[in-house]
Design an enzyme around this catalytic site. Structure first.
Site, short mmCIF file in Angstrom:
data_model
loop_
_atom_site.label_atom_id
_atom_site.label_comp_id
_atom_site.label_asym_id
_atom_site.label_seq_id
_atom_site.Cartn_x
_atom_site.Cartn_y
_atom_site.Cartn_z
N GLY A 78 0.68 -1.11 -0.41
CA GLY A 78 0.24 0.14 -0.08
C GLY A 78 0.83 1.08 -0.18
N GLY A 110 23.74 -7.67 20.68
CA GLY A 110 22.83 -6.54 21.31
C GLY A 110 22.29 -7.35 22.15
N SER A 151 20.86 -8.13 17.05
CA SER A 151 19.49 -7.54 17.17
C SER A 151 19.96 -6.66 18.10
CB SER A 151 19.14 -8.11 18.20
OG SER A 151 20.04 -9.33 19.24
N GLY A 167 18.30 -3.68 17.95
CA GLY A 167 17.27 -2.89 17.61
C GLY A 167 15.69 -2.47 16.33
N ARG A 168 15.42 -1.67 15.97
CA ARG A 168 14.16 -2.13 14.98
C ARG A 168 13.96 -0.71 14.10
NH1 ARG A 168 11.61 -7.15 14.22
NH2 ARG A 168 10.62 -5.97 12.19
N HIS A 204 -4.19 -20.12 47.36
CA HIS A 204 -3.48 -20.35 47.78
C HIS A 204 -3.53 -21.95 47.52
CE1 HIS A 204 -0.68 -21.31 51.03
NE2 HIS A 204 -0.76 -22.00 51.08
#
Length: 474
Positions: free
Chosen positions: A124, A189, A278, A280-281, A453
């Protein structure tokens, strides 16, 4: 004539498909476009986004398998169970993970049919606006919609100059399809993905070294939780090195070589069979054609939105990883419901202050609200209640005594400001704290609620009592 809908959702991940379903439930005509096949054997678009296809769901399947393996190898004997040395069939483990993903992605398609959501196959991109509707190009056709929800998600950030081939060098997607247990695994990371994937392969027998640029471990978490987690993870065998600067990464037939500077600045190098990156994004706004309609992005490439996820354009909204806030699937879903309801004239809301965070390591880590260091920095007077799982009968029976529950409450009003859990089933226990905080509860409110409990939830109860200095079992 172009197809026209009340609502068009761009992206079929957690934010996108939930927005589409909720809007359809509210009586609107809805379409959702998706183009990513996520390695679908037929090349068909897969719903569910990163979370379902190459993130949350498949990683939890691998974590569960590796947890059972570790229990068989190290935990059963203490309970009088003898099974011999376990062996792992990695292709079977990966196949089980893939079957779960297939079941859930097809399930979303079924939900679309049930709720009369039209699935449009294609990427899109904004094509313009006019006559009270936005024009969006989807594949080879242009569709019109009065309201557009951008839910394009995010993608893994890669190291500059280091190609990800998903063989020797993997990101989060490739890390889920490693075909054999590596002898030596390096991870760049120490965030959620790095720790979870490191936990999977460490349990299965890999020597795992994690290189983290930040000087502090899990700096986003409460300092007490981070300290406890670092101790437990290192005891389990994760080699976590902090304050490093990554240099040259080389690949060869023998594996991967990572040059780095340690926290003192001294040159070091690490040899491994595989490398997982790894770090981050980044938001997926490339190809959205935001400039065509003037959709405003911030300096990090995220779509700018207000508290209700409205963009600078009338009738255009954005949710999930592509906007501000934590990149969490459940946060995207909450924003999605809010936006769909607001489009329909309702008063949907999403409170970013009560979005829970979870790491599915062993033990699990979960929190909601503010950390103790944040409260101190802001000069907030508070009281704290902290109870170890070792004081809980159910935890003892399960052999899961590591960790604690820590509750922070306003010293004046007693209102709960934050809850931090490291321990068994933390991902489930944190829900009680989220409910309490969403409705403005005080620690006394939780202290007065009867907890069954023996259950792990009693540790939450005791932490609430401890805020007032009156724990009963510690």
């Amino acid at each position: 004539m172009a197809q026209r809908f009340d609502v068009l959702v761009i992206g079929g991940g957690p934010g996108g498909y939930v927005a589409a379903i909720r809007a359809a439930q509210l009586g609107l005509t809805v379409a959702c476009c998706e183009s990513n096949p996520y390695a679908d054997p037929k090349g068909e678009p897969r719903l569910g986004g990163t979370c379902l296809n190459v993130g949350c769901i498949p990683s939890k399947a691998l974590l569960h398998t590796s947890h059972l393996f570790a229990e068989a190898a190290h935990g059963f004997a203490a309970q009088g169970i003898s099974v011999g040395a376990p062996a792992i069939d990695v292709p079977t483990m990966i196949g089980r993970k893939n079957a779960i993903v297939d079941q859930l992605t097809s399930g979303i398609r079924g939900l679309f049919k049930k709720n009369k959501v039209t699935l449009l196959k294609g990427h899109g991109a904004f094509a313009g606006g006019g006559e009270g509707a936005w024009q969006v190009r989807v594949g080879e056709e242009t569709v019109a919609a009065g309201q557009v929800i951008v839910a394009t998600g995010s993608r893994a950030r890669h190291l500059p100059g280091v190609p990800v081939d998903h063989k020797l060098v993997c990101d989060n997607a490739g890390a889920l399809d490693i075909d054999a247990v590596p002898k030596r695994l390096a991870i760049v990371g120490a965030g959620v993905i790095g720790l979870e994937m490191g936990s999977v392969w460490r349990r299965l027998g890999a020597e795992v070294t994690i290189l983290e640029a930040l000087p502090d471990f899990l700096a986003v978490a409460d300092a007490d939780v981070a300290k406890e987690a670092a101790k437990l993870f290192r005891k389990q065998g994760l080699d976590i090195r902090l304050g490093v600067t990554i240099g040259e990464v080389k690949t060869s037939k023998k594996g991967v070589s990572v040059a780095y500077a340690d926290k003192t600045g001294a040159a070091q190098h690490l040899e491994a069979d595989r490398l997982i990156v790894s770090i981050g994004r980044v938001p997926n706004t490339d190809g959205l054609a935001a400039e065509v309609v003037g959709l405003k992005l911030d300096e990090r490439g995220r779509v700018e939105v207000d508290a209700h996820c409205r963009t600078n354009l009338p009738g255009v909204w954005a949710v999930g990883d592509v906007v501000r806030g934590p990149m969490l699937a459940h946060k995207a879903m909450e924003e999605a419901v809010m936006v769909a309801e607001r489009i329909a004239g309702q008063a949907g809301h999403c409170n970013l202050d009560t979005i829970p965070w979870v790491l599915y390591t062993s033990p699990e880590i979960a929190w909601v609200g503010r950390t103790e260091q944040q409260l101190k920095a802001d000069g907030v007077t508070y009281k704290a209640g902290r109870i170890p799982f070792a004081a809980n009968g159910r935890a003892l029976g399960m052999g899961e005594t590591a960790g604690f529950v820590k509750m922070l409450a306003d010293a004046r009003t007693d209102r709960i400001l934050g809850v931090h859990v490291i321990g068994a089933n933390a991902s489930e226990l944190i829900a009680e704290a989220v409910v309490a905080m969403e409705f403005g509860a005080a620690s006394e409110d939780l202290a007065r609620i009867c907890h069954a409990h023996p259950t792990l939830s009693e540790v939450m109860h005791e932490a609430a009592l401890a805020c007032d200095g009156r724990p009963l079992h510690f």
